[in-house]
Design an enzyme around this catalytic site. Sequence first.
Site, short mmCIF file in Angstrom:
data_model
loop_
_atom_site.label_atom_id
_atom_site.label_comp_id
_atom_site.label_asym_id
_atom_site.label_seq_id
_atom_site.Cartn_x
_atom_site.Cartn_y
_atom_site.Cartn_z
N GLU A 62 22.91 26.46 6.64
CA GLU A 62 23.28 26.71 5.25
C GLU A 62 22.32 25.90 4.39
O GLU A 62 22.46 24.68 4.27
CB GLU A 62 24.74 26.28 5.03
CG GLU A 62 25.75 27.11 5.80
CD GLU A 62 26.02 28.46 5.14
OE1 GLU A 62 25.94 28.55 3.90
OE2 GLU A 62 26.32 29.43 5.87
N CYS A 119 24.72 23.57 -4.00
CA CYS A 119 23.72 24.49 -3.45
C CYS A 119 23.71 25.84 -4.15
O CYS A 119 22.70 26.53 -4.18
CB CYS A 119 23.93 24.67 -1.95
SG CYS A 119 25.59 25.17 -1.51
#
Lengths: 493, 475
Positions: free
Chosen positions: B209, B243
Site C-alpha cells: 500500500e 496517503c
Amino acid sequence: MQLVDVARGAFNSGRSRPLQYRKQQLRALLRLIRERQADIAAALKQDLNRSEFDTPLLELIGLEKDIKLAESKLSDWTSPQPVEKNLLTISDDVYIQAEPLGVVLIIGAWNYPWALTLQPLVGAIAAGNAAVVKPSELSKNSASLLKELLPQYLDKEMYPVVNGGVPETQELLRQRFDHIFYTGSSTVGKVVMEAAARHLTPVTLELGGKSPCYIDKDCDIAVACRRITWGKFTNCGQTCIAPDYILCHPSIQNRVIEEIRLTLLEFYGEDPKTSPDYSRIINQHHFERVLALMEGCTVAVGGESDKTLCYIAPTILKDVLPHARVMQEEIFGPVLPIITVSDVSEVIRFINEREKPLALYVFSSDKRVIKRMLSETTSGGVVVNDVIMHYTVSSLPFGGVGNSGMGKYHGKHTFDQLSHHRACLIKSLAMESLNKARYPPLTPSRLHRARCFMLSRLCSCAQATCAWAVIATILALGLLIALLVVLLKVRHS
Amino acid sequence: MSREQLVVQQARKAFLTGRSKPLDFRTQQLKNLKRFITERQKEITDALKRDLNKSENATLFYELLGLEGEINLALSKLSEWAAPRPVTKNLLTISDEVFIQPEPLGVVLIIGAWNYPITVTLQPLVGAIAAGNAAVVKPSEVSVHTAKVMELLPLYLDPEMYPVVTGGVQETQELLKQRFDHIFYTGSSTVGKVVMKAAARHLTPVTLELGGKSPCYIDKDCDLKIACRRVTWGKYVNCGQTCIAPDYILCEPSIQNKVVEEIKKCIKEFYTEDPKTFRDYGRIINQRHFKRIMALIEDSTVAVGGENDESQCYIAPTVLKDVIPESKVMQEEIFGPVLPIVPVNGVNEAIQFINEREKPLVLYVFSSSKKVIKQILAETSSGGLLANDCLVHFTISDLPFGGVGKSGIGHYHGKYTFNQLSHLRSCLIKKLSMERVNQMRYPPHSVEKVRWARLLLLKQCWGLLCLTSLSVIQI
C-alpha cells in the site's frame, strides 16, 4: 527495447479499450488455432513428439474454450460491478470498474507451448491490455511458428512476439511492464519477481514442484491407477500438475505397480517407443537430468532409454526412500516413484515437511481420509479421485501457493488477474449537512453521530429491506385478518 | 540467531500447532483485539497526541472507529468468509463437488506506517487473524510512542502467534531476510521496492500500500463552496499526512481565486485564525519531514498560510497558487499541509496532465457534470476514484482499497483483507465411478475420441445428451 515501446504506444493510442476491438482480436486468435491446427501439430511433433490428437486434446480445446468464454462474457466482465450499498452510500454510485493495466509481459513455457503462452494472452486481450509474448526457446519449432503466425492474425503492434534465449529474456525483464505473467520453474520465478520489483510490477508466477499422489488402501485401485497413469505419462510426464510421486501403504504397492503396468500396456502398447501417442523429453539436457534421477532406485517397470531420440520409457520406481535423488526435485519426466507410508498421518506429515505443491491428489473412498487430507495439508489445488482435471474447470482459479506460485488464472480469473479493479465512489455535492459530523472542531457529540453512522454500515440495505418486508407482511396479514373479522361480524349482524 | 529470526521461528511454530485454524480461536483473538483498543484507548490517544499532535477525538474518529468497524465486520462474517465457496460446474464435473476453500497462508509480516499507525498496522492484522494466519507485527519506528503502545498487544493476543517487533531500519532488514508466507507493507514506493525484492528471494507474495501524488480536479461546473469544503477537510486532516489526501488541485485559471478564497474560509472555520493553538490541528511527524516539506514550497507563490515553527514541527495550512509542473512541490508526494493549485485549461488538459504522471492511489473529481466524471473515469487510471468528496471511499468495506502501478500492489479492507491473506484453494472431489466417461482422454488416441472430447468440453447442450449415452456406448 523497441518492441516494448511500440506496444506501449499502441496501448496508449487507446484502441485496445473498445470491446469491439478486443472481441475482434479474440476471434482472430480463435481462427489462428483452428485454421493452423495442422501446422501447430507439426511443430509440436518436432518439439515433443506430441501425437496429433494430443494437440487438440491437451492444448487447443482448452484454449478454444477460454477464448469463447471471454468473448461471450466480455461485456459482463467489463461492466461496472455494483457494490452492496449501505445506509451511508444509499444515494451514491458505488462500484468496481475493471480497467486495463497497460503492457503485460507473458513468458511461456515449453511443455505446453501453445496453451501456456496463449491462455494468458486471452486474458490480456480481454482485459484490454497490450501484451509482449515471449514463448519458450526450448520448444523452438512452436516458438518460431508462433512468431510467424501471431502477427498474421492479431494486431502486431499491440501483441508482438519476442523470441530468443536467456539474454533476450533478461533484456525484456529490464523493461518496465504493468504486469508480468511467467510460467516455469521456481528458480527463474525468483529472478522474474526480483526484476519486477525494480518497477513495482505485479506478477503472476505459475511455477511447479513435486505434486504428491496418495492412494488409500480403501479405494478402487484399478481405476485409481488408470487415472494416475494417464495424468503421469501424458506429454512424457512433462506437465506441471502431473502426479510427481505416489504415497501408499506397502501392502498395496505391488498391486499399484501391476495396475499401472497393465494400463501402460493398454495405452502405449508393448513398446511405447513406437506408439504415436507417447512423447519425448524436450532436449538432451532434460533427458540426462531425468535419467540421473533414477540412480540408486529400484526400477519396477520400464527404465529403458534412447539418447538419440530423447526417449525414456514409462518407468516406475518402487520402495523409494525420501532422501533418494528422485525425491529432491520436480521430476518433470516419465518416472513415477512409489514411497511406502504406514498411514494417513504419515502421509500428511510427509507432505507438510515439503514445499507446498501445485497440486495434491488423493485417491480414496473414505470420506474421513479425504476430509483429513484436505484440512491438514495445503496446495495450489487439490483433486480427489482423479488427476489434472481441475485444470479444465474454468470457474476454478488455477495457480500455486508458496514455492509453487502466486496469482491464478483460467476463465474469468485471467481477466481479473490482468485488470485493475478500480474502486469508484460517485457522490453528489448535495446533502452537505450530513458531513457536519466529520469537520473540525471534533466534539464528542459529532463523534457520537459519526459512530452511529459508521457502525450502522454493518446493517446493509439488503437486511433493512428484508426486515421491512417481513414487518410489512405481518402488518398486511394482520389487517387482512381484521378486515375478515369485521366483514364476518357485519354479515352475521 | 537474531531476535527477529527467533520471533519468526516461534510464530511459525505456533502456526504449525494448528491452533489458529478453528474459527473459535480467531473469533476470540479478534474480540481480544477489540478489547485492546477499548481498554487502552487512553494510552493510544496519548501516544498519538505525542507522535502527531492528534487530538483525542481525531484519534477516535480517524483511527479507532474504522478499526472497530473492521473487527465487527470480521466477527460477524467470519464463518461466511471461511466457508467453502461453490463454483459453477461444467458438464464433466456435473456430479462432482467443485469449490474453492479459503485456507491460511502461514506467517504474515505486517509492516505498518507512521501516519495512521493504529489503523494501517492493525487493519491488516484483523484480516490476518480472520484468515487463520500467524502474524509478525512491525509498527513504524517513526511514530515512536504508538509503537510503544503496540508492545502491549501480547497482553491481549496470543503472544507467540502475533508477536510485535519494534525497531528501526536494521530490525526491519533483519525481518525481511526471514521467510514469510505474505508480506503486507504500507509506506513509500522506494521502500516498497526493497520489500518486494526481499520477498522475491522466498517467492513470498506481497501487498504494497504505497502512495504518490493524488490529483484533485475541480471543474468549473460545480458548487465550489462545497467542493472546497470537502477538499479542505480531506487535505488538512492529520496535517496532510494521509496517503489519500488530495495532493494538488487542477482547475481552470478563471476559478483559481475563488477556490483559494473558499479554502481560506474553510481553514478558518475548521482550524480558527491560529491553527497552531487549535487542538484539532496536527503536527508534522518529525524534523526531517518538516524540512522536506518546507523545502518544497520554496519556488512557489504562497496564497494562504506559509507560517511555520520548526521547534514544534508546525506548518500552517498552506495553499500555493499558479504552481507550474516543474516546481519542487510537484516532484514528489507532499504528505504535508501544503496544497498547490496547478491551473489547466479544462478537463482534457487535466487528463493529459494526470496521464503524464505515475498512476495515483486515488483520483478526485469535483463536478456536477456526469459527462466530465465519465470522461475522467474512462481516460485515466488510479487505485480508486472518488467524485465529489475526499477520503470516504476508505470507509466502505465492500470497496477494495489499494493502488496500481507505483501506488501499490494488491488491495484490502473488509473481505478483501481476508482474501488477500488467504490461499483460495481449488478443490475438485470426484468419485471413482463413471470411468467410461474418461475413455476419450486415454490413449491410443483417435479422431473419434477427440471429437467426443470437443463435444463435451465445448458444446454444452449436445454434451449433456452425449454424457448420458456415453455410459452405454463404448468408444
